[in-house]
Motif scaffolding. Structure first.
Motif, short mmCIF file in Angstrom:
data_model
loop_
_atom_site.label_atom_id
_atom_site.label_comp_id
_atom_site.label_asym_id
_atom_site.label_seq_id
_atom_site.Cartn_x
_atom_site.Cartn_y
_atom_site.Cartn_z
N ASN A 2 0.82 -1.21 0.00
CA ASN A 2 0.00 0.00 0.00
C ASN A 2 0.86 1.26 0.00
OD1 ASN A 2 -2.52 -1.30 0.01
ND2 ASN A 2 -2.48 -1.54 2.23
N LEU A 3 1.95 1.24 0.76
CA LEU A 3 2.82 2.41 0.83
C LEU A 3 3.50 2.68 -0.51
CD1 LEU A 3 4.43 1.86 4.34
CD2 LEU A 3 2.70 3.55 3.72
N ARG A 4 3.83 1.63 -1.25
CA ARG A 4 4.43 1.82 -2.57
C ARG A 4 3.47 2.54 -3.52
NH1 ARG A 4 9.18 -0.90 -3.36
NH2 ARG A 4 9.63 -2.69 -1.99
N ARG A 5 2.18 2.39 -3.27
CA ARG A 5 1.19 3.10 -4.09
C ARG A 5 0.90 4.49 -3.56
NH1 ARG A 5 -5.14 1.55 -4.80
NH2 ARG A 5 -4.94 1.48 -2.54
N LEU A 6 0.81 4.62 -2.24
CA LEU A 6 0.40 5.90 -1.65
C LEU A 6 1.50 6.95 -1.62
CD1 LEU A 6 -1.43 7.76 0.07
CD2 LEU A 6 -0.62 6.50 2.09
N LEU A 7 2.68 6.60 -1.10
CA LEU A 7 3.70 7.62 -0.84
C LEU A 7 4.13 8.39 -2.08
CD1 LEU A 7 5.84 5.82 1.89
CD2 LEU A 7 4.15 7.64 2.18
N ASP B 72 7.97 -6.17 7.78
CA ASP B 72 8.23 -6.35 6.35
C ASP B 72 9.37 -5.40 5.96
OD1 ASP B 72 7.00 -3.90 6.43
OD2 ASP B 72 5.22 -4.50 5.30
N ASP B 73 9.43 -4.98 4.70
CA ASP B 73 10.52 -4.11 4.25
C ASP B 73 10.13 -2.63 4.23
OD1 ASP B 73 12.30 -6.20 3.92
OD2 ASP B 73 11.69 -6.57 1.84
N THR B 74 9.18 -2.26 5.08
CA THR B 74 8.76 -0.85 5.13
C THR B 74 9.93 0.06 5.45
OG1 THR B 74 6.48 -1.38 5.76
CG2 THR B 74 7.30 0.80 6.36
N TYR B 75 10.75 -0.32 6.41
CA TYR B 75 11.88 0.53 6.82
C TYR B 75 12.85 0.75 5.65
CZ TYR B 75 16.05 2.12 9.27
OH TYR B 75 17.16 2.84 9.66
N LEU B 76 13.18 -0.30 4.93
CA LEU B 76 14.12 -0.17 3.81
C LEU B 76 13.54 0.72 2.72
CD1 LEU B 76 15.43 -3.86 3.52
CD2 LEU B 76 16.56 -1.88 4.57
N TYR B 77 12.25 0.55 2.43
CA TYR B 77 11.62 1.38 1.41
C TYR B 77 11.62 2.85 1.84
CZ TYR B 77 7.99 3.27 -1.66
OH TYR B 77 7.30 4.03 -2.57
N ALA B 78 11.33 3.09 3.11
CA ALA B 78 11.33 4.46 3.61
C ALA B 78 12.72 5.08 3.55
CB ALA B 78 10.78 4.49 5.04
N THR C 188 -4.06 10.58 6.63
CA THR C 188 -4.70 9.57 5.80
C THR C 188 -4.14 8.22 6.20
OG1 THR C 188 -5.36 8.99 3.55
CG2 THR C 188 -3.07 9.65 3.88
N ASP C 189 -4.73 7.15 5.68
CA ASP C 189 -4.30 5.80 6.03
C ASP C 189 -3.48 5.21 4.89
OD1 ASP C 189 -5.47 5.90 8.49
OD2 ASP C 189 -7.23 4.72 7.94
N ALA C 190 -2.71 4.19 5.23
CA ALA C 190 -1.81 3.57 4.24
C ALA C 190 -2.58 2.90 3.11
CB ALA C 190 -0.89 2.57 4.93
N ASP C 191 -3.79 2.44 3.37
CA ASP C 191 -4.55 1.76 2.33
C ASP C 191 -5.45 2.71 1.54
OD1 ASP C 191 -6.31 2.31 4.35
OD2 ASP C 191 -7.18 0.30 4.46
N CYS C 192 -5.13 4.01 1.59
CA CYS C 192 -5.86 5.03 0.83
C CYS C 192 -4.94 5.64 -0.22
CB CYS C 192 -6.35 6.15 1.74
SG CYS C 192 -7.55 5.67 2.98
N ILE C 193 -5.55 6.35 -1.16
CA ILE C 193 -4.81 7.23 -2.05
C ILE C 193 -5.59 8.52 -2.19
CG2 ILE C 193 -3.66 5.38 -3.35
CD1 ILE C 193 -5.75 5.84 -5.57
N PRO C 194 -4.92 9.66 -2.39
CA PRO C 194 -5.66 10.89 -2.67
C PRO C 194 -6.31 10.82 -4.03
CG PRO C 194 -3.29 11.24 -2.89
CD PRO C 194 -3.47 9.86 -2.34
N ALA C 195 -7.50 11.37 -4.16
CA ALA C 195 -8.22 11.30 -5.43
C ALA C 195 -7.52 12.11 -6.51
CB ALA C 195 -9.65 11.79 -5.24
N THR C 196 -6.83 13.19 -6.12
CA THR C 196 -6.14 14.05 -7.08
C THR C 196 -4.83 14.53 -6.46
OG1 THR C 196 -7.09 16.14 -6.30
CG2 THR C 196 -8.39 14.88 -7.90
#
Length: 378
Positions: free
Chosen positions: A63-68, A91-97, A141-149
């Motif tokens: 989800n973070l790979r899509r949101l951030l 998981d690999d959240t720390y490495l991605y961040a 916002t939450d990790a499983d969300c995305i902004p609409a625009t």
């Protein structure tokens, strides 16, 4: 002749009429005026203040790979900080961040190693994230969300200029095939119509953490989540309750460009657990808010209960049919207008069916929470 006809109606018909009149009041005073209000003005660069966007995540790398990336590409004329709160992820959240922080100087990571016993993990993590954020205006916002625009930050942050201490936004669910998806979106629309229109009428009672903003001063005035830090739910709605009690000014930003979009539950069981968690905080609302929400929910439930009873009374079939036609027209017209205003369309012909299923589902949820109160968190 008319008076004789009216007097011939059973008390149940008059009770059914009363429930319809209650629903008409909510539609006429809250929902319809909110849905037909003028569009909110487009945000301008003048007066834009620095903001921090906070995202709390636990094992949500995909989800973070899509949101951030979408957050990092937001268009905002002032300083914009993105704060990721990594809540005990393995998981690999720390490495991605860490990779993101090398390329984006406005991206920051807050790592939570453990949660003290007895405290809500998410509320504890959010508290540390808020303390670490650089700016006094905070968007969530939450990790499983995305902004609409890519204008989401601009629109939501503009709510602070109304002026306001808290800003409530709308978070829709993605459209997918199947009846469950339509029911989830109908419930979201109905919940959004309530908390947004009530706040617009000066009676705020909740928000959703998927699309919410408030100042650090508001968080400090409520002593953070102190009043409900041990409750798993309520990092959004119970905070709004506390903030309003402290005199916080609340604004509504409900333009489609300010929405967030979430992935809906894919199974009935998943949605059941999600709604149980959300509804569990309701018992802590102020009495006036519980009565306002309860009158709306209760009048709908009572309408269906009385209607079922009247099906066995042949003498009342004609007035029953008339009230059903009137209420169905009211439901379809109001909810269709709300869905257009919030850019969350649903099939008009299906609205009466969704309404029936939702309120019986709501009744089952209420009974479940009364009988079995244990909740789980990630």
């Amino acid at each position: 002749m008319l008076s004789v006809l009216l007097l011939s109606f059973s008390p149940a018909i008059w009770l059914l009429l009363a429930t319809v009149l209650v629903q008409l009041y909510y539609a006429a005073y809250y929902f319809w005026p909110f849905a037909t209000r003028p569009p909110e003005p487009a945000p301008t660069e003048a007066g834009a203040e620095p903001v921090s966007v906070l995202v709390c995540a636990h094992n949500e790398l995909d989800n973070l790979r899509r949101l951030l990336p979408l957050l990092l590409r937001q268009e905002y004329p002032a300083d914009l900080e993105i704060v990721l709160i990594d809540d005990r992820s393995d998981d690999d959240t720390y490495l991605y961040a860490q990779q993101l922080s090398q390329y984006y100087p406005n991206f920051r990571l807050v790592t939570i190693g453990r949660t003290p016993d007895g405290l809500s993990p998410k509320k504890y993590a959010l508290t540390l994230g808020i303390k670490a954020a650089r700016h006094p205006q905070l968007l969530f916002t939450d990790a499983d969300c995305i902004p609409a625009t890519n204008q989401w930050v601009q629109h939501l942050a503009a709510g602070f200029r109304q002026p306001a201490d808290m800003v409530l936004g709308y978070s829709a669910y993605a459209t997918e095939p199947g009846f469950l998806n339509k029911l989830v979106r109908f419930e979201t629309l109905l919940t959004g119509a309530q908390y947004l229109s009530f706040a617009w009428r000066g009676q705020p009672y909740m928000g959703v953490g998927r699309n919410l903003a408030y100042t650090r001063a508001v968080f400090t005035s409520t002593k953070g989540f102190a009043s409900h830090i041990r409750s798993l739910s309520g990092d959004d709605d119970l905070l709004v309750q506390d903030a309003v009690a402290q005199g916080a000014r609340v604004a509504v930003v409900a333009e489609p460009a300010a929405h967030t979009l979430s992935e809906p539950a894919g199974t009935w069981g998943g949605w059941w657990r999600q709604k149980r968690r959300h509804l569990s905080a309701g018992r802590s609302y102020r009495l006036a808010d519980r009565l306002r929400i309860g009158n709306f929910i209760g009048s709908n439930l009572l309408f269906y209960a009385v209607s079922l009873a009247l099906l066995f009374s042949r003498a009342d079939w004609i007035p029953l049919a008339g009230l059903w036609v009137a209420r169905t027209g009211l439901v379809c017209a109001t909810y269709q207008r709300l869905s257009r205003r919030l850019d969350d369309p649903l099939p008009v012909a299906l609205l009466p069916v969704l309404d029936v299923v939702y309120f019986f589902y709501y009744l089952a949820l209420g009974m479940s929470l009364f009988l079995y109160r244990n909740l789980r968190w990630k």
